[in-house]
Design an enzyme around this catalytic site. Sequence first.
Site, mmCIF file in Angstrom:
data_model
loop_
_atom_site.group_PDB
_atom_site.id
_atom_site.type_symbol
_atom_site.label_atom_id
_atom_site.label_comp_id
_atom_site.label_asym_id
_atom_site.label_seq_id
_atom_site.Cartn_x
_atom_site.Cartn_y
_atom_site.Cartn_z
ATOM 1 N N ASP A 35 37.480 10.619 97.247
ATOM 2 C CA ASP A 35 36.691 10.827 96.610
ATOM 3 C C ASP A 35 35.570 10.881 97.269
ATOM 4 O OD1 ASP A 35 36.353 11.759 93.115
ATOM 5 O OD2 ASP A 35 34.417 11.308 94.489
ATOM 6 N N ASN A 90 40.256 13.216 83.578
ATOM 7 C CA ASN A 90 39.333 13.519 82.363
ATOM 8 C C ASN A 90 39.877 14.706 81.891
ATOM 9 O OD1 ASN A 90 38.446 11.493 83.289
ATOM 10 N ND2 ASN A 90 36.946 11.835 84.284
ATOM 11 N N GLN A 97 34.728 16.197 82.555
ATOM 12 C CA GLN A 97 35.735 16.463 84.080
ATOM 13 C C GLN A 97 33.868 17.947 84.476
ATOM 14 O OE1 GLN A 97 38.943 19.202 82.775
ATOM 15 N NE2 GLN A 97 39.645 19.914 84.450
ATOM 16 N N VAL A 99 35.426 18.835 88.269
ATOM 17 C CA VAL A 99 35.548 20.293 88.673
ATOM 18 C C VAL A 99 37.283 20.445 87.566
ATOM 19 C CG1 VAL A 99 37.285 20.300 91.189
ATOM 20 C CG2 VAL A 99 34.919 18.853 90.496
ATOM 21 N N HIS A 103 43.454 16.642 87.936
ATOM 22 C CA HIS A 103 43.388 16.379 89.118
ATOM 23 C C HIS A 103 43.739 14.656 88.699
ATOM 24 C CE1 HIS A 103 38.774 16.830 88.560
ATOM 25 N NE2 HIS A 103 38.909 15.237 88.951
ATOM 26 N N HIS A 105 42.566 10.918 89.074
ATOM 27 C CA HIS A 105 41.948 9.580 89.932
ATOM 28 C C HIS A 105 42.844 8.353 89.928
ATOM 29 C CE1 HIS A 105 37.223 11.370 89.472
ATOM 30 N NE2 HIS A 105 38.465 12.385 87.969
HETATM 31 P P1 AMP Z 1 35.773 14.883 87.106
HETATM 32 O O1 AMP Z 1 34.510 14.641 87.343
HETATM 33 O O2 AMP Z 1 36.899 14.482 86.075
HETATM 34 O O3 AMP Z 1 36.121 15.847 86.990
HETATM 35 O O4 AMP Z 1 36.051 14.226 88.491
HETATM 36 C C1 AMP Z 1 35.942 15.607 89.753
HETATM 37 C C2 AMP Z 1 35.650 14.644 91.031
HETATM 38 O O5 AMP Z 1 35.968 15.308 92.464
HETATM 39 C C3 AMP Z 1 34.415 13.885 91.502
HETATM 40 O O6 AMP Z 1 34.683 12.354 91.722
HETATM 41 C C4 AMP Z 1 33.897 13.614 92.429
HETATM 42 O O7 AMP Z 1 32.862 13.004 93.349
HETATM 43 C C5 AMP Z 1 35.024 15.162 93.132
HETATM 44 N N1 AMP Z 1 34.430 15.934 94.342
HETATM 45 C C6 AMP Z 1 33.578 16.786 94.239
HETATM 46 N N2 AMP Z 1 34.234 17.491 95.635
HETATM 47 C C7 AMP Z 1 35.079 16.947 96.238
HETATM 48 C C8 AMP Z 1 35.330 17.163 97.174
HETATM 49 N N3 AMP Z 1 34.765 17.682 98.063
HETATM 50 N N4 AMP Z 1 35.966 16.044 97.836
HETATM 51 C C9 AMP Z 1 35.811 14.912 97.536
HETATM 52 N N5 AMP Z 1 36.341 14.450 96.306
HETATM 53 C C10 AMP Z 1 35.255 16.010 95.283
#
Ligand code: AMP
Length: 117
Positions: A35, A90, A97, A99, A103, A105
Amino acid sequence: MASEAPADTIFGRILRGEIPCDQVYADDLCLAFRDVQPQAPVHVLVIPREPISQLSEAQPEHQLLLGHLLLVAAKVAQQEGLADFRTVINSGAEAGQTVFHLHVHVIGGRPLAWPPG
Ligand code: AMP
């Protein structure tokens, strides 16, 4: 559907090799990478190659894939030297969430409080 191109999220772009990631594991079904904003000494994301937007959109046909993601999460934790770790999925904006490409974590390397915020 597995034959479709990944949805155009940042994770889709990572899967297509359009932007780099710090990869820690990859196989035919998923990719794991660090991350960019780690919340602990180890913070890895395990994502399916198939672009499922969120867990609440997963279908019965995804049963094996979802199990695989969890087994990979445990494998990554072991690879990272973690005896204890937390997995988080999430699902939806209100759950945190950001993204919309499913995924897992994998978080560890420090004591983790419960309940989460
Ligand atoms: P969520 O909030 O559960 O959707 O988690 C999305 C995660 O993606 C967050 O912890 C961000 O820090 C991570 N994230 C966003 N862009 C990138 C990226 N380019 N490379 C790695 N992690 C990322």
